[in-house]
Design a protein around this motif. Structure first.
Motif, PDB file in Angstrom:
ATOM      1  N   ARG A  59      44.906  33.110  42.678  1.00 26.85           N
ATOM      2  CA  ARG A  59      44.581  32.496  41.392  1.00 26.85           C
ATOM      3  C   ARG A  59      45.829  31.897  40.752  1.00 26.85           C
ATOM      4  O   ARG A  59      45.849  30.759  40.318  1.00 26.85           O
ATOM      5  N   LEU A  81      47.332  28.763  42.497  1.00 25.87           N
ATOM      6  CA  LEU A  81      46.631  27.498  42.397  1.00 25.87           C
ATOM      7  C   LEU A  81      47.206  26.581  41.323  1.00 25.87           C
ATOM      8  O   LEU A  81      47.046  25.378  41.381  1.00 25.87           O
ATOM      9  N   LYS A  82      47.853  27.166  40.374  1.00 26.57           N
ATOM     10  CA  LYS A  82      48.328  26.367  39.254  1.00 26.57           C
ATOM     11  C   LYS A  82      49.312  25.291  39.693  1.00 26.57           C
ATOM     12  O   LYS A  82      49.475  24.287  39.022  1.00 26.57           O
ATOM     13  N   ASP A 126      44.491  19.167  42.450  1.00 27.48           N
ATOM     14  CA  ASP A 126      43.088  19.553  42.438  1.00 27.48           C
ATOM     15  C   ASP A 126      42.500  19.594  43.827  1.00 27.48           C
ATOM     16  O   ASP A 126      41.756  20.485  44.193  1.00 27.48           O
ATOM     17  N   LYS A 153      43.624  22.498  45.705  1.00 28.24           N
ATOM     18  CA  LYS A 153      43.034  23.723  45.188  1.00 28.24           C
ATOM     19  C   LYS A 153      41.773  24.081  45.942  1.00 28.24           C
ATOM     20  O   LYS A 153      41.566  25.199  46.350  1.00 28.24           O
ATOM     21  N   ILE A 154      40.914  23.093  46.108  1.00 31.75           N
ATOM     22  CA  ILE A 154      39.675  23.350  46.810  1.00 31.75           C
ATOM     23  C   ILE A 154      39.960  23.804  48.232  1.00 31.75           C
ATOM     24  O   ILE A 154      39.443  24.800  48.698  1.00 31.75           O
ATOM     25  N   GLU A 173      41.662  27.189  48.475  1.00 27.25           N
ATOM     26  CA  GLU A 173      40.807  28.277  48.054  1.00 27.25           C
ATOM     27  C   GLU A 173      40.024  28.807  49.246  1.00 27.25           C
ATOM     28  O   GLU A 173      39.896  30.003  49.440  1.00 27.25           O
ATOM     29  N   LEU A 195      35.864  19.706  38.581  1.00 28.10           N
ATOM     30  CA  LEU A 195      36.891  20.716  38.377  1.00 28.10           C
ATOM     31  C   LEU A 195      38.068  20.197  37.571  1.00 28.10           C
ATOM     32  O   LEU A 195      38.764  20.955  36.918  1.00 28.10           O
ATOM     33  N   ASP A 241      42.414  26.087  34.738  1.00 26.87           N
ATOM     34  CA  ASP A 241      42.679  26.649  36.048  1.00 26.87           C
ATOM     35  C   ASP A 241      41.826  27.878  36.313  1.00 26.87           C
ATOM     36  O   ASP A 241      41.290  28.065  37.390  1.00 26.87           O
ATOM     37  N   LYS A 267      38.395  27.002  36.976  1.00 29.20           N
ATOM     38  CA  LYS A 267      38.236  26.340  38.263  1.00 29.20           C
ATOM     39  C   LYS A 267      37.932  27.345  39.355  1.00 29.20           C
ATOM     40  O   LYS A 267      37.044  27.151  40.168  1.00 29.20           O
ATOM     41  N   ILE A 268      38.711  28.382  39.363  1.00 27.63           N
ATOM     42  CA  ILE A 268      38.503  29.390  40.398  1.00 27.63           C
ATOM     43  C   ILE A 268      37.106  29.983  40.288  1.00 27.63           C
ATOM     44  O   ILE A 268      36.362  30.075  41.243  1.00 27.63           O
TER      45      ILE A 268
END
Lengths: 288, 288
Positions: free
Chosen positions: A153, A156-157, A161, A164-165, A168, B156, B161, B164-165
């Motif tokens: 978590r 991800l910052k 974007d 991130k996906i 994840e 998203l 953030d 988003k998760i």
DNA sequence: GTTCCGCATGAATCGATAG
DNA sequence: ACTATCGATTCATGCGGAA
């Protein structure tokens, strides 16, 4: 490290006779599904699947070390609108044979085959059964630990974007290729649900399971120089992973075409891995 | 819409006698697992689980419409180091009884129970079996479609953030509470793997499964004003969802405490939902 | 209004201890 | 020997309170 990879061309039951008692640390295999891949294997009818498999599993029980593990990847086929029961009956048969049914993992196939049917959705999972000979089997849990959800978590910052996906999914699966970069972070033990994408790019052979699947179980249940067996080798995925991870391996395959592919990929892998090692050393040298 | 929710206090097998033949569109239930929740229920021993359940499922077969569906959530318990086989035997028993085993869904429990053991990982999944009376069952696939990844990705960007998760998990599961907002977007059909977190925060009623689970199957297999039955109602999760989705429901529960909780939450639900509706209308008015 | 932090809470399982 | 009870272990989630 010098590992040995013995490939056998022929029927599983017959070739298993040539393997010594209590000599294998891990059996990991994905047998031909009932009635599937007819052209390659002849196709066992679902109603006769259990009686076909049990003699083979009896041999597997013989060749496995008491501390060893048997990993079986399988899935029910749809027959006349219903899920066929041969998998259920197979589990019961294996237990009667003396196997201990320790656990059932779920392989969640993230990019499963597309399609639409009026009465069912896409099938996105398969069974992965763990059987053992005794309760005192070897298990190296630390080898498959994954980063925590909390750490993912916060990580991800710093990413875009899009990343991130993508990341994840890696985080939740634990099978990202850059996982080695994460090893310094806080880690947790995984669960019995494995999120792994199928490899759809394989051209020469019908894709069975992705390398990540045998890799996970080889890491979890064996150490280097242990012996891994796949009685339904196919194109040799299990053996290639074993070679890469410095485990010895045995593979049996009845189809000459698949056998040849496996043989070639394993022969090629050896010099390649040596080359890579040399290159890395030289690279390190030139940097210092 | 005015739906009826009939709750019965007593033994499942006995109370099922009071339900008419071919009157139920969907049975969705999570029976007490073998030897689990001993304090609440008697706790059926794993070895006698099948013989305890089969008389009940025979009644379910009777009360279900020919176009209806039976959804069964269950999981093997570990017994003496092995997964017990009562679930396998139950499936075989149900088929002998006349049920068609149409499909098996996997419920991936994202927040499974923690713990560490030398020989197994955390258990993060449960079976969700689909049984039918005939092959011509009703299925409304469009009701559970989920937004595509592309649209979710662009969405998203507008969120924090943290969100988003959390929403990513909703996207991949399709069970976000705001899913109704997404219905105008491009959608895809889900798979037979359901990703849902258990609800552990609820104080008043400990639900064994999250509302999202019955919600998904109620949407998939029923229309408004259809009849939903849960023969092991517990605190009434299935019935509450049915009420919220304008389906009629029947619930049976043997524990007076759980029965009371279910009854109260259903009575309360009606005025509360009306209140919410009024508030929203007034809010919209005041804005315009 | 947001965001962050801390905390309680689970359909669990094993191994040791006690009857 | 066989069964019942208890403590230890472990982590994603949702909540409330505080910044």
């Amino acid at each position: 490290m010098n590992t040995v990879h013995k490939l056998m061309l022929g029927d599983s039951f017959e070739k298993l006779q040539d393997i010594e008692d209590n000599s294998i640390d891990l059996v990991v295999t994905s047998p031909p599904y009932a009635d599937a891949r007819k052209k390659t294997y002849g196709g066992t009818h679902p109603d006769h699947y259990v009686e076909w498999f049990l003699p083979i599993s009896k041999e597997l029980l013989r060749v496995l070390k008491p501390t060893g593990t048997f990993i079986l990847n399988i899935k029910e086929r749809v027959s006349d609108g219903e899920r066929h029961t041969y998998v259920l009956e197979l589990i019961l048969g294996l237990r009667k044979q003396g196997w201990l049914w320790t656990e059932e993992f779920i392989w969640h196939k993230k990019n499963c085959y597309p399609g639409k049917w009026p009465n069912r959705f896409r099938d996105a999972w398969e069974h992965v059964f763990q059987f053992n000979k005794t309760k005192k089997f070897h298990m190296y849990q630390e080898e498959v630990m994954i980063p925590t959800g909390d750490w993912a978590r916060s990580r991800l910052k710093k990413l875009s974007d899009k990343d991130k996906i993508r990341d994840e999914s890696k985080v939740s699966s634990g099978f990202g290729k850059n996982i080695s970069n994460w090893l310094n972070r806080e880690k947790v033990y995984p669960t019995n649900v494995l999120h792994m994408a199928t490899e759809c790019g394989n051209k020469n052979h019908s894709a069975v399971f992705p390398e990540a699947l045998p890799e996970w179980f080889i890491k979890l249940f064996t150490q280097t120089e242990d012996y891994v067996l796949d009685p339904f080798m196919g194109s040799g995925t299990t053996n290639r992973v074993a070679q890469r991870l410095d485990r010895n391996s045995v593979g049996i395959e009845i189809s000459p075409e698949y056998y040849r592919i496996a043989e070639q990929s394993l022969r090629q892998a050896a010099p390649i891995s040596i080359m890579t090692l040399i290159k890395e050393k030289e690279y390190t040298k030139s940097k210092n």
